[in-house]
Design a protein around this motif. Structure first.
Motif, PDB file in Angstrom:
ATOM      1  N   ARG A 122       0.834  -1.204   0.000  1.00 19.76           N
ATOM      2  CA  ARG A 122       0.000   0.000   0.000  1.00 19.76           C
ATOM      3  C   ARG A 122       0.868   1.254   0.000  1.00 19.76           C
ATOM      4  NH1 ARG A 122      -4.840   0.172   4.170  1.00 19.76           N
ATOM      5  NH2 ARG A 122      -5.065   2.134   3.004  1.00 19.76           N
ATOM      6  N   LEU A 123       1.979   1.222   0.731  1.00 17.74           N
ATOM      7  CA  LEU A 123       2.897   2.371   0.727  1.00 17.74           C
ATOM      8  C   LEU A 123       3.449   2.618  -0.672  1.00 17.74           C
ATOM      9  CD1 LEU A 123       4.907   1.815   4.037  1.00 17.74           C
ATOM     10  CD2 LEU A 123       3.464   3.780   3.487  1.00 17.74           C
ATOM     11  N   THR A 172       2.157   1.748  -3.617  1.00 20.97           N
ATOM     12  CA  THR A 172       1.136   2.214  -4.557  1.00 20.97           C
ATOM     13  C   THR A 172       0.621   3.615  -4.219  1.00 20.97           C
ATOM     14  OG1 THR A 172      -0.547   1.055  -3.236  1.00 20.97           O
ATOM     15  CG2 THR A 172       0.373  -0.101  -5.157  1.00 20.97           C
ATOM     16  N   SER A 173       0.910   4.093  -3.024  1.00 20.21           N
ATOM     17  CA  SER A 173       0.450   5.439  -2.647  1.00 20.21           C
ATOM     18  C   SER A 173       1.315   6.541  -3.247  1.00 20.21           C
ATOM     19  CB  SER A 173       0.421   5.580  -1.123  1.00 20.21           C
ATOM     20  OG  SER A 173       1.722   5.527  -0.578  1.00 20.21           O
ATOM     21  N   TYR A 174       2.536   6.201  -3.659  1.00 17.97           N
ATOM     22  CA  TYR A 174       3.432   7.210  -4.232  1.00 17.97           C
ATOM     23  C   TYR A 174       3.094   7.440  -5.703  1.00 17.97           C
ATOM     24  CZ  TYR A 174       6.432   6.703  -0.120  1.00 17.97           C
ATOM     25  OH  TYR A 174       6.929   6.677   1.160  1.00 17.97           O
TER      26      TYR A 174
END
Length: 366
Positions: free
Chosen positions: A332-333, A335-337
């Motif tokens: 998730r980290l 794909t958040s960028y």
């Protein structure tokens, strides 16, 4: 495990006069013992029916004249061996260091085409984005074995790409899977040239180059040498105006013909450095001098994509035995960028995984 000569011009190491004297003394004693036994046997054959048994005396004593002749001959032989050894200029400590490779050095790595294929497949599974680098190494290694060579070998590479895509990590992993020692040389300034070639005698910092030291200490002639950030190579000047650079030092080592008989400025002895696996990394190819680029295969890579990093997380998590919930957090980290964010690199993701592994291994306090 096959061995190849590392010092092509040295046929034998010189022996000291005392070592030669000991060998000649033992040889003369053994020779006289054999001659004495032969004479005793002859006498016994001619004296059949004699009432007294005959025996030989195994205690042979040399005369003063014998010792004098042996000592004189030993000195002459030692002087002749010294003259043809090409090592007369070296001190005893340096000779001992070179004697570690007197019988040659090993060439480690895959020994069959199948092992080469398995090595390439393993690297592709772990780092698929490095395919443009893996493919030429795979092809060179296969061709090397087909020509009758041994171990891992590939032509010198310059891998160009943005920071954090795993250029140095790839080289370390290649060395690990190939069972090869690895050496990393950071190019922070002009003095890196001394680390590669060494410093000749007469300087206060005289020493052999780090590749030579590694080969001598490990007995392996094809280590993987990583020259990091070759694009930052500079020139170093002494107080007298003499200059050196890592690029100049590398040119002779990267040229196949000169590398087979490369003269070390410290030992003043020729070494076969043609089996070293050179991998240079760079962020900008335009700053690398043309003579260096012409001796290497230059491979340019792009940055890592989210898919590359997600695949890496899945592979590393399985290898480290991490919980899937923790892996989901890292995914998730990533794909958040947004695309092109500086955090989307191998170093950051590896740090996340290291932290998760540390937490998983930390005991819970009650």
């Amino acid at each position: 495990m096959s061995k190849i000569p590392f010092m092509p011009d040295i046929r034998e190491f010189p022996l000291s006069a005392s070592e030669i004297e000991d060998r000649l003394t033992n040889f003369l004693i053994a020779l006289r013992k054999r001659l004495g036994k032969i004479k005793t046997t002859d006498v016994a054959c001619d004296s059949v029916g004699s009432a007294e048994p005959l025996s030989s005396n195994d205690d042979v004593e040399l005369t003063i004249e014998d010792h004098f002749k042996i000592r004189r001959r030993s000195k002459r032989l030692a002087a002749k061996r010294e003259a043809v050894s090409c090592l007369a200029h070296l001190k005893s400590n340096d000779r001992k260091r070179l004697q570690l490779a007197e019988r040659g050095v090993s060439l480690n790595g895959p020994a069959t085409v199948q092992e080469v294929d398995e090595l390439a497949s393993q690297l592709m599974n772990e780092m698929p984005w490095m395919q443009p680098v893996i493919k030429p190494i795979w092809q060179d290694a296969r061709q090397n074995l087909a020509r009758g060579g041994y171990g891992l070998w590939h032509r010198p590479l310059i891998v160009v790409g943005p920071p954090g895509i795993g250029k140095s990590h790839f080289a370390r992993r290649l060395a690990e899977l190939s069972r090869l020692p690895t050496l990393k040389i950071d190019v922070g300034g002009g003095s890196a040239g001394f680390a590669v070639a060494g410093v000749q005698r007469g300087w206060g910092t005289a020493c052999p180059g780090r590749p030579v030291e590694m080969i001598l200490s490990h007995g392996v002639g094809n280590p993987i040498v990583v020259v990091d950030e070759i694009c930052k190579a500079g020139v170093c000047y002494s107080e007298t105006g003499a200059s050196t650079s890592i690029v100049t030092s590398l040119l002779g080592l990267l040229e196949p013909v000169s590398a087979r008989s490369w003269e070390c400025p410290y030992f003043n002895v020729n070494f076969d450095m043609s089996h070293i696996c050179w991998i240079m990394t760079a962020n900008d190819v335009t700053t690398i001098p043309l003579p260096l680029r012409s001796r290497c295969r230059v491979i340019e890579l792009g940055g890592l994509t989210q898919d590359d990093l997600l695949d890496l997380v899945g592979y590393e998590a399985a290898k480290r035995g991490l919980d899937q919930m923790d892996v989901h957090v890292v995914r998730r980290l990533i794909t958040s960028y947004p695309k092109g964010h500086p955090a989307l690199n191998l170093r950051v993701v590896t740090r996340y995984l290291d932290d998760l592994e540390t937490l998983a291994q930390t005991p819970v306090l009650h």
